[in-house]
Design an enzyme around this catalytic site. Structure first.
Site, mmCIF file in Angstrom:
data_model
loop_
_atom_site.group_PDB
_atom_site.id
_atom_site.type_symbol
_atom_site.label_atom_id
_atom_site.label_comp_id
_atom_site.label_asym_id
_atom_site.label_seq_id
_atom_site.Cartn_x
_atom_site.Cartn_y
_atom_site.Cartn_z
ATOM 1 C CB SER A 84 61.366 23.161 34.696
ATOM 2 O OG SER A 84 60.035 22.709 34.766
ATOM 3 C CG HIS A 100 62.334 20.153 37.730
ATOM 4 N ND1 HIS A 100 62.222 19.668 39.313
ATOM 5 C CD2 HIS A 100 60.985 20.683 37.978
ATOM 6 C CE1 HIS A 100 61.391 20.064 39.921
ATOM 7 N NE2 HIS A 100 60.522 20.710 39.280
ATOM 8 C CG ASP A 159 57.399 20.826 37.228
ATOM 9 O OD1 ASP A 159 57.585 20.661 38.310
ATOM 10 O OD2 ASP A 159 58.096 21.850 36.399
ATOM 11 C CG MET A 211 51.630 20.382 37.412
ATOM 12 S SD MET A 211 51.391 22.008 36.190
ATOM 13 C CE MET A 211 53.143 22.650 36.868
ATOM 14 C CG HIS A 231 57.609 19.412 41.485
ATOM 15 N ND1 HIS A 231 58.001 20.578 41.306
ATOM 16 C CD2 HIS A 231 56.943 19.281 42.848
ATOM 17 C CE1 HIS A 231 57.022 21.410 42.256
ATOM 18 N NE2 HIS A 231 56.402 20.453 43.162
ATOM 19 C CG MET A 239 53.307 20.318 42.091
ATOM 20 S SD MET A 239 53.681 21.697 40.690
ATOM 21 C CE MET A 239 54.725 20.448 39.811
ATOM 22 C CG MET A 260 56.890 24.567 45.902
ATOM 23 S SD MET A 260 57.649 24.016 44.223
ATOM 24 C CE MET A 260 56.991 25.110 42.957
ATOM 25 C CG ASP A 316 60.337 24.010 41.095
ATOM 26 O OD1 ASP A 316 60.766 24.466 39.749
ATOM 27 O OD2 ASP A 316 59.576 23.124 41.171
HETATM 28 O O1 LIG Z 1 56.869 23.219 39.743
HETATM 29 C C1 LIG Z 1 57.062 24.244 38.766
HETATM 30 C C2 LIG Z 1 55.553 25.112 38.768
HETATM 31 O O2 LIG Z 1 54.835 24.430 39.567
HETATM 32 C C3 LIG Z 1 58.251 24.605 38.369
HETATM 33 O O3 LIG Z 1 59.079 23.408 38.271
HETATM 34 C C4 LIG Z 1 58.443 25.313 36.992
HETATM 35 O O4 LIG Z 1 58.270 24.340 35.883
HETATM 36 C C5 LIG Z 1 59.147 26.254 37.110
HETATM 37 O O5 LIG Z 1 59.428 27.036 35.829
HETATM 38 P P1 LIG Z 1 59.899 28.576 35.921
HETATM 39 O O6 LIG Z 1 59.281 29.116 36.975
HETATM 40 O O7 LIG Z 1 61.574 28.374 36.063
HETATM 41 O O8 LIG Z 1 59.603 29.019 34.631
HETATM 42 FE FE LIG Z 2 58.679 21.842 39.741
#
Ligand SMILES: O=C(CO)[C@@H](O)[C@H](O)COP(=O)(O)O
Ligand SMILES: [Fe+2]
Length: 216
Positions: A8, A33, A35, A37, A66, A68, A137, A175
């Site tokens: 990620s 990956h 993210d 947000m 991903h 969010m 999640m 995740d």
């Molecule tokens: O989508 C998410 C958090 O919302 C993840 O993708 C985090 O980025 C994962 O990070 P770690 O928990 O592995 O540090």
């Molecule tokens: Fe994620």
């Protein structure tokens, strides 16, 4: 089939983003990956389109985005144009989930749906056959570096049953809070893809950490 590893990028060093992307490129990781947000669906803002565009320019592996964000339909075409290969939306953020899934596929991407820790697997019963990916999640979305929620194992097994029962070929992604302490048990329960952020980028040797996760 071995488990796929998706570092990620949220946990990368943004002042050295190209260096960290090159590390993933030459690692045994399978996907990037990413993210996204919006500060509304989750209580945090990560980064947006210009950063994804920069990542896609250098990344040489599947780009797993991903989202969010609320009302993700607004940006489906934009993410396809930016180079996303898999686009995952949150079940909790979609009023017309079936329509959203079809729109993602029509835009040429694989379609994923993410479930918050409190959302039961059963809500996917009527769309599972249309999905390429379900992201369970294993932390509440919004932040990296949180602790893994143990109830996830049960959900992986439930999802595996649903996929088999529906003759779907959708992949199971986990995740949040993934480390060497839970990776093997997640694979054993049926996970196909493990996302790992802080465990990879916070380690002394990220290449070795990724290689190690691949063996689990
Ligand atoms: O989508 C998410 C958090 O919302 C993840 O993708 C985090 O980025 C994962 O990070 P770690 O928990 O592995 O540090
Ligand atoms: Fe994620």
């Amino acid at each position: 089939m071995t488990t796929l590893i998706a570092p990620s990028i949220l946990a990368a060093d943004f002042a050295n983003l190209q260096r960290d992307i090159e590390m993933v490129n030459k690692s045994e990781a399978d996907w990037f990956h990413i993210d996204i947000m919006d500060g509304v669906f989750v209580p945090n803002i990560s980064f947006g389109m210009p950063v994804l565009k920069a990542i896609a320019k250098h990344a040489n592996k599947t780009i797993d985005v991903h989202l969010m964000i609320v009302d993700p339909d607004r940006y489906i075409k934009t993410f396809a144009d930016l180079g996303a290969n898999i686009l995952t939306v949150h079940y909790e953020a979609c009023t017309h989930l079936h329509r959203t899934i079809q729109a993602i596929k029509a835009a040429g991407m694989k379609a994923g749906v993410a479930l918050n820790p409190h959302t039961p697997i059963a809500v996917l019963e009527d769309v599972i056959a249309d999905l390429d990916l379900v992201c369970i999640m294993s932390v509440n979305p919004g932040f990296g570096g949180q602790s893994f929620i143990e109830n996830t194992y049960k959900k992986v097994r439930q999802l595996k049953h649903l996929i088999e029962f529906s003759k779907s070929d959708c992949q199971i992604e986990i995740d949040g809070g993934v480390t060497n302490k839970n990776a093997a048990a997640l694979t054993e329960a049926g996970a196909d893809v493990l996302v790992a952020g802080s465990y990879v980028f916070g380690s002394e040797d990220p290449l070795a950490t990724i290689a190690d996760l691949k063996t689990m």
